[in-house]
Write a protein that holds these residues in place. Structure first.
Motif, PDB file in Angstrom:
ATOM      1  N   UNK A  12       7.265  60.896  24.821  1.00  0.00           N
ATOM      2  CA  UNK A  12       7.948  61.135  23.552  1.00  0.00           C
ATOM      3  C   UNK A  12       9.128  60.167  23.440  1.00  0.00           C
ATOM      4  N   UNK A  13       9.131  59.375  22.402  1.00  0.00           N
ATOM      5  CA  UNK A  13      10.265  58.501  22.133  1.00  0.00           C
ATOM      6  C   UNK A  13      11.480  59.361  21.794  1.00  0.00           C
ATOM      7  N   UNK A  14      12.636  58.995  22.349  1.00  0.00           N
ATOM      8  CA  UNK A  14      13.851  59.770  22.147  1.00  0.00           C
ATOM      9  C   UNK A  14      14.853  59.020  21.257  1.00  0.00           C
ATOM     10  N   UNK A  15      15.165  57.777  21.644  1.00  0.00           N
ATOM     11  CA  UNK A  15      16.194  57.039  20.902  1.00  0.00           C
ATOM     12  C   UNK A  15      16.085  55.558  21.192  1.00  0.00           C
ATOM     13  N   UNK A  16      16.600  54.765  20.263  1.00  0.00           N
ATOM     14  CA  UNK A  16      16.644  53.309  20.408  1.00  0.00           C
ATOM     15  C   UNK A  16      17.952  52.783  19.860  1.00  0.00           C
ATOM     16  N   UNK A  42      15.189  55.021  25.042  1.00  0.00           N
ATOM     17  CA  UNK A  42      14.976  56.126  25.978  1.00  0.00           C
ATOM     18  C   UNK A  42      13.693  56.852  25.547  1.00  0.00           C
ATOM     19  N   UNK A  43      12.873  57.174  26.523  1.00  0.00           N
ATOM     20  CA  UNK A  43      11.622  57.885  26.313  1.00  0.00           C
ATOM     21  C   UNK A  43      11.575  59.017  27.335  1.00  0.00           C
ATOM     22  N   UNK A  44      10.948  60.134  26.999  1.00  0.00           N
ATOM     23  CA  UNK A  44      10.843  61.237  27.949  1.00  0.00           C
ATOM     24  C   UNK A  44       9.415  61.724  28.045  1.00  0.00           C
ATOM     25  N   UNK A  45       9.128  62.384  29.150  1.00  0.00           N
ATOM     26  CA  UNK A  45       7.794  62.933  29.376  1.00  0.00           C
ATOM     27  C   UNK A  45       7.892  64.288  30.037  1.00  0.00           C
ATOM     28  N   UNK A  61      12.509  67.291  30.994  1.00  0.00           N
ATOM     29  CA  UNK A  61      11.547  66.198  31.055  1.00  0.00           C
ATOM     30  C   UNK A  61      12.037  65.152  32.051  1.00  0.00           C
ATOM     31  N   UNK A  62      11.163  64.201  32.349  1.00  0.00           N
ATOM     32  CA  UNK A  62      11.588  62.978  33.026  1.00  0.00           C
ATOM     33  C   UNK A  62      11.985  61.979  31.948  1.00  0.00           C
ATOM     34  N   UNK A  63      13.167  61.433  32.080  1.00  0.00           N
ATOM     35  CA  UNK A  63      13.695  60.498  31.089  1.00  0.00           C
ATOM     36  C   UNK A  63      13.622  59.077  31.637  1.00  0.00           C
ATOM     37  N   UNK A  64      13.069  58.188  30.820  1.00  0.00           N
ATOM     38  CA  UNK A  64      12.934  56.786  31.188  1.00  0.00           C
ATOM     39  C   UNK A  64      13.722  55.918  30.211  1.00  0.00           C
ATOM     40  N   UNK A  65      14.349  54.876  30.725  1.00  0.00           N
ATOM     41  CA  UNK A  65      14.868  53.844  29.850  1.00  0.00           C
ATOM     42  C   UNK A  65      13.869  52.689  29.858  1.00  0.00           C
ATOM     43  N   UNK A 112      14.350  59.607  35.529  1.00  0.00           N
ATOM     44  CA  UNK A 112      15.252  60.577  36.132  1.00  0.00           C
ATOM     45  C   UNK A 112      14.954  61.950  35.529  1.00  0.00           C
ATOM     46  N   UNK A 113      14.896  62.963  36.381  1.00  0.00           N
ATOM     47  CA  UNK A 113      14.512  64.312  35.954  1.00  0.00           C
ATOM     48  C   UNK A 113      15.707  65.038  35.344  1.00  0.00           C
TER      49      UNK A 113
END
Length: 116
Positions: A46-50, A36-39, A92-96, A110-111
């Motif tokens: 910004x890297x969030x988790x793996x 998961x990454x967010x912006x 943030x917007x969160x991306x997988x 997703x916001x």
């Protein structure tokens, strides 16, 4: 065709909880590291988790450690991010994405907005 589709974002009050989902198709989520990454608008990614493949080892950014939890469901072929004790700075917007050091496929994002 590889696809990642996030869902579960929204508006939540500080201290609240939200769970994001990322439905995968075209590959098996348990066979790859998933992240998961967010912006934040106007800022960088910004890297969030793996979560790693195989033993499901997890890693978190210091900013979310102890509050967020990454997991996956092999039967649903879906990645999750449970977010607890949310703070305004988590907005943030969160991306997988598939991968860890190299992210080769991304979802559309997703916001998540944390505000009272």
């Amino acid at each position: 065709e590889v696809q990642l589709v996030e869902s579960g974002g929204g508006l939540v009050q500080p201290g609240g909880t939200l769970t994001l989902s990322c439905a995968a198709s075209g590959f098996t989520v348990s066979s790859f590291p998933m992240s998961w990454i967010r912006q934040v608008p106007g800022k960088g990614l910004e890297w969030v988790a793996t979560i790693d493949s195989g033993r499901d080892t997890t890693s978190y950014a210091d900013s979310v450690k102890g509050r967020f939890s990454i997991s996956r469901d092999s039967a649903q072929n879906t990645l999750y991010l449970q977010m607890n004790s949310l703070k305004p700075e988590d907005t943030a917007v969160y991306y997988c994405a598939r991968g860890w050091d190299t992210l080769d496929y991304w979802g559309q994002g997703t916001q998540v907005t944390v505000s009272s």
